[in-house]
Design an enzyme around this catalytic site. Structure first.
Site, PDB file in Angstrom:
ATOM      1  N   HIS A  77      48.319  -3.706  65.376  1.00 24.76           N
ATOM      2  CA  HIS A  77      49.458  -4.592  64.849  1.00 24.76           C
ATOM      3  C   HIS A  77      50.694  -3.607  64.538  1.00 24.76           C
ATOM      4  O   HIS A  77      50.920  -3.186  63.547  1.00 24.76           O
ATOM      5  CB  HIS A  77      49.139  -5.072  63.329  1.00 24.76           C
ATOM      6  CG  HIS A  77      49.783  -6.182  62.738  1.00 24.76           C
ATOM      7  ND1 HIS A  77      49.292  -7.356  62.328  1.00 24.76           N
ATOM      8  CD2 HIS A  77      51.205  -6.117  62.507  1.00 24.76           C
ATOM      9  CE1 HIS A  77      50.442  -8.131  62.047  1.00 24.76           C
ATOM     10  NE2 HIS A  77      51.504  -7.312  61.887  1.00 24.76           N
ATOM     11  N   HIS A  84      55.312  -4.006  64.831  1.00 28.00           N
ATOM     12  CA  HIS A  84      56.562  -4.762  65.425  1.00 28.00           C
ATOM     13  C   HIS A  84      57.493  -3.601  65.834  1.00 28.00           C
ATOM     14  O   HIS A  84      57.885  -2.630  65.193  1.00 28.00           O
ATOM     15  CB  HIS A  84      57.187  -5.171  63.853  1.00 28.00           C
ATOM     16  CG  HIS A  84      56.310  -6.290  63.247  1.00 28.00           C
ATOM     17  ND1 HIS A  84      56.193  -7.705  63.395  1.00 28.00           N
ATOM     18  CD2 HIS A  84      55.228  -6.089  62.272  1.00 28.00           C
ATOM     19  CE1 HIS A  84      55.584  -8.360  62.749  1.00 28.00           C
ATOM     20  NE2 HIS A  84      54.834  -7.399  62.108  1.00 28.00           N
ATOM     21  N   LEU A  85      57.622  -3.759  67.311  1.00 30.83           N
ATOM     22  CA  LEU A  85      58.596  -2.732  67.868  1.00 30.83           C
ATOM     23  C   LEU A  85      59.944  -3.098  68.018  1.00 30.83           C
ATOM     24  O   LEU A  85      60.921  -2.641  68.313  1.00 30.83           O
ATOM     25  CB  LEU A  85      57.818  -2.491  69.248  1.00 30.83           C
ATOM     26  CG  LEU A  85      56.623  -1.581  69.220  1.00 30.83           C
ATOM     27  CD1 LEU A  85      56.179  -1.716  70.734  1.00 30.83           C
ATOM     28  CD2 LEU A  85      56.534  -0.552  68.610  1.00 30.83           C
ATOM     29  N   ARG A  86      60.185  -4.414  67.477  1.00 28.21           N
ATOM     30  CA  ARG A  86      61.518  -5.129  67.675  1.00 28.21           C
ATOM     31  C   ARG A  86      62.167  -5.238  69.025  1.00 28.21           C
ATOM     32  O   ARG A  86      61.392  -5.049  70.020  1.00 28.21           O
ATOM     33  CB  ARG A  86      62.396  -4.174  66.689  1.00 28.21           C
ATOM     34  CG  ARG A  86      61.861  -4.078  65.189  1.00 28.21           C
ATOM     35  CD  ARG A  86      61.529  -5.647  64.360  1.00 28.21           C
ATOM     36  NE  ARG A  86      61.430  -5.142  63.016  1.00 28.21           N
ATOM     37  CZ  ARG A  86      60.641  -6.040  62.521  1.00 28.21           C
ATOM     38  NH1 ARG A  86      60.009  -7.079  62.937  1.00 28.21           N
ATOM     39  NH2 ARG A  86      60.540  -5.834  61.195  1.00 28.21           N
ATOM     40  N   LYS A 122      49.411 -15.197  68.341  1.00 23.67           N
ATOM     41  CA  LYS A 122      49.519 -14.913  66.634  1.00 23.67           C
ATOM     42  C   LYS A 122      49.930 -16.164  66.139  1.00 23.67           C
ATOM     43  O   LYS A 122      50.818 -16.831  66.299  1.00 23.67           O
ATOM     44  CB  LYS A 122      50.437 -14.047  66.634  1.00 23.67           C
ATOM     45  CG  LYS A 122      51.194 -13.610  64.851  1.00 23.67           C
ATOM     46  CD  LYS A 122      50.012 -12.550  64.501  1.00 23.67           C
ATOM     47  CE  LYS A 122      50.437 -12.452  63.093  1.00 23.67           C
ATOM     48  NZ  LYS A 122      51.268 -11.421  62.839  1.00 23.67           N
ATOM     49  N   HIS A 143      48.473 -14.370  60.382  1.00 23.92           N
ATOM     50  CA  HIS A 143      49.183 -14.178  59.118  1.00 23.92           C
ATOM     51  C   HIS A 143      48.420 -15.251  58.136  1.00 23.92           C
ATOM     52  O   HIS A 143      48.867 -16.060  57.939  1.00 23.92           O
ATOM     53  CB  HIS A 143      50.674 -14.097  59.337  1.00 23.92           C
ATOM     54  CG  HIS A 143      51.467 -13.809  58.113  1.00 23.92           C
ATOM     55  ND1 HIS A 143      52.233 -12.726  58.110  1.00 23.92           N
ATOM     56  CD2 HIS A 143      51.188 -14.240  56.804  1.00 23.92           C
ATOM     57  CE1 HIS A 143      52.694 -12.417  57.063  1.00 23.92           C
ATOM     58  NE2 HIS A 143      52.118 -13.434  55.964  1.00 23.92           N
ATOM     59  N   HIS A 172      46.484  -7.802  58.328  1.00 28.14           N
ATOM     60  CA  HIS A 172      46.900  -6.992  57.251  1.00 28.14           C
ATOM     61  C   HIS A 172      46.358  -7.365  55.932  1.00 28.14           C
ATOM     62  O   HIS A 172      46.921  -7.968  55.137  1.00 28.14           O
ATOM     63  CB  HIS A 172      48.646  -6.705  57.141  1.00 28.14           C
ATOM     64  CG  HIS A 172      49.316  -8.191  57.646  1.00 28.14           C
ATOM     65  ND1 HIS A 172      48.926  -9.339  56.880  1.00 28.14           N
ATOM     66  CD2 HIS A 172      50.312  -8.439  58.555  1.00 28.14           C
ATOM     67  CE1 HIS A 172      49.716 -10.535  57.695  1.00 28.14           C
ATOM     68  NE2 HIS A 172      50.308  -9.527  58.417  1.00 28.14           N
ATOM     69  N   LEU A 187      55.013  -8.093  53.598  1.00 33.65           N
ATOM     70  CA  LEU A 187      54.379  -9.424  53.138  1.00 33.65           C
ATOM     71  C   LEU A 187      52.923  -9.199  54.452  1.00 33.65           C
ATOM     72  O   LEU A 187      53.089  -8.693  55.260  1.00 33.65           O
ATOM     73  CB  LEU A 187      54.964 -10.420  53.675  1.00 33.65           C
ATOM     74  CG  LEU A 187      56.153 -10.904  52.864  1.00 33.65           C
ATOM     75  CD1 LEU A 187      57.070 -12.082  53.301  1.00 33.65           C
ATOM     76  CD2 LEU A 187      55.536 -11.552  51.636  1.00 33.65           C
ATOM     77  N   ASP A 201      51.290  -2.520  60.746  1.00 35.21           N
ATOM     78  CA  ASP A 201      52.160  -3.442  60.446  1.00 35.21           C
ATOM     79  C   ASP A 201      53.605  -2.789  60.214  1.00 35.21           C
ATOM     80  O   ASP A 201      54.350  -3.207  59.356  1.00 35.21           O
ATOM     81  CB  ASP A 201      51.710  -4.389  59.116  1.00 35.21           C
ATOM     82  CG  ASP A 201      52.637  -5.536  59.078  1.00 35.21           C
ATOM     83  OD1 ASP A 201      53.300  -5.921  60.242  1.00 35.21           O
ATOM     84  OD2 ASP A 201      52.465  -6.201  58.066  1.00 35.21           O
ATOM     85  N   HIS A 216      63.119  -2.360  59.295  1.00 31.76           N
ATOM     86  CA  HIS A 216      64.380  -2.904  58.951  1.00 31.76           C
ATOM     87  C   HIS A 216      65.384  -1.854  58.653  1.00 31.76           C
ATOM     88  O   HIS A 216      65.175  -0.878  57.985  1.00 31.76           O
ATOM     89  CB  HIS A 216      64.297  -3.909  57.881  1.00 31.76           C
ATOM     90  CG  HIS A 216      63.547  -5.083  58.020  1.00 31.76           C
ATOM     91  ND1 HIS A 216      63.879  -6.160  58.574  1.00 31.76           N
ATOM     92  CD2 HIS A 216      61.977  -5.346  57.745  1.00 31.76           C
ATOM     93  CE1 HIS A 216      62.767  -7.045  58.718  1.00 31.76           C
ATOM     94  NE2 HIS A 216      61.810  -6.498  58.221  1.00 31.76           N
ATOM     95  N   ALA A 233      61.450  -8.275  54.242  1.00 30.27           N
ATOM     96  CA  ALA A 233      59.924  -7.645  53.940  1.00 30.27           C
ATOM     97  C   ALA A 233      59.639  -6.628  55.055  1.00 30.27           C
ATOM     98  O   ALA A 233      59.645  -6.930  56.321  1.00 30.27           O
ATOM     99  CB  ALA A 233      58.960  -8.592  54.045  1.00 30.27           C
TER     100      ALA A 233
END
Ligand code: DOR
Ligand code: ZN
Length: 343
Positions: A15, A17-19, A102, A139, A177, A222, A250, A254, A266
């Site tokens: 899990h 987030h590579l953006r 997802k 989620h 998560h 989150l 996760d 940011h 978050a």
């Protein structure tokens, strides 16, 4: 005390987030450095809802240095909306673009405005996923503003997840998560089709971390970190050796000004030292012998994917985490960790 070195089969991050764009190029190498594969979350803006978009995103990830040269494979996911099309989903899965889909309840978290408002809307999609063996990643938080934010995961399990598992007995479901005792217990007691990922932050932090001497935006993610009793239950699940629990960072970067804001985003950027962070927990829990299962075996077995070849080594030596990594504030910034990832 003799210093230990820990060599495990190359792990995966189930899990992350590579953006996209500059942020992707800045953060992706940290994930590729430690992990062989990662499940890449689709909550871009706009979200990744088509096979074409997922395939193009995968190409951008490869161009950012996550490719065969760095021995890294991104595993793509589909973002489910009320308009999800079972045929498109099945096509992307058959073509090897999508590994999983997802489920974001609408407005549960970052870029989830297009998420699912009513599970009834995606029932045909879930039926198809069950039939083709495509895992559903969840989620697990209700978004009802009347529900206290610290209770949203437990209420989701109660109101939604139990029914989902009952109605789709062959659907593979990953509760992402997990943060609560309720989640750890639910997954433990559920059929073998249900598993969970666990982040480093939910193993290290309880909700006091959000307010330690002042408001701490870099501890905010989150689902939000919970009371100590929950942290301990999640830790026990992680080190239990149960094949239902596996590594999913996760990592959710940011920009600093988006975190340090009157309405901060978050997400915790934990990719730079994810393995060292997890290893610290397994060491303290006297469970280093179970670390490889959690990091490198339980995930692929649940997904039905091969285990990785090769190994990575962590040495018991101090790592001081920088205040900034790639211009961002990483998890454990300025702290010392007792393990070092060896290149
Ligand atoms: O803390 C989080 N950040 N939780 C999520 O579910 C999304 C993520 C993000 O994309 O920033
Ligand atoms: Zn996430």
């Amino acid at each position: 005390m003799t210093l230990q070195s820990l060599t495990i089969r190359r792990p995966d991050d189930w899990h992350v987030h590579l953006r996209d764009g500059d942020m992707l190029r800045a953060v992706a190498p940290y994930t590729a450095r430690q992990f062989a594969r990662a499940i890449v979350m689709p909550n871009l803006s706009p979200p990744v809802t088509s096979v074409a978009a997922a395939s193009a995103y995968r190409t951008r990830i490869a161009a950012a240095g996550c490719n065969s040269e760095t021995r890294f494979t991104p595993l793509m996911t589909c973002y489910l909306t009320d308009a999800a099309d079972p045929d498109e989903l099945a096509r992307g899965h058959a073509e090897g673009v999508w590994v999983a889909a997802k489920l974001y309840p609408a407005n549960a978290t970052t870029n989830s405005a297009h998420g699912v408002t009513d599970l009834a809307a995606i029932r045909p999609t879930l039926e198809r996923m069950q039939a083709i063996g495509m895992p559903l990643l969840v989620h697990g938080e209700v978004t009802d503003p009347d529900i206290d934010i610290f209770d949203r995961e437990a209420v989701f399990i109660d109101r939604i997840l139990g029914g989902l598992v009952r109605d789709f007995p062959a659907l593979k479901i990953v509760l992402e998560h997990i943060t609560t005792k309720e989640a750890a217990e639910f997954v433990t007691d559920a059929p073998a089709t249900v598993a969970a990922t666990i982040t480093p932050q939910h193993l290290h932090l309880n909700r006091n971390a959000l307010f330690a001497g002042g408001l701490r935006p870099h501890a905010y993610c989150l689902p939000v970190v919970k009371r100590e009793a929950h942290r301990l239950a999640v830790r026990a699940a992680a080190v239990s050796g149960s094949p239902k629990f596996f590594l999913g960072t996760d990592s959710a970067p940011h920009a600093v000004d988006a975190k340090e804001s009157a309405c901060g985003c978050a997400g915790i950027f934990n990719a730079p030292h994810a393995l060292e962070s997890y290893a610290t927990v397994f060491e303290v829990e006297g469970a280093l012998d179970r670390f490889e299962g959690f990091a490198s075996e339980h995930g692929p077995r649940f997904y039905g994917l091969p285990l990785n070849d090769g190994t990575v080594t962590l040495q018991q030596a101090e790592t001081t985490v920088a205040d900034r990594v790639a211009g961002l504030v990483p998890f454990h910034a300025g702290e010392r960790l007792g393990w070092r990832f060896m290149e």
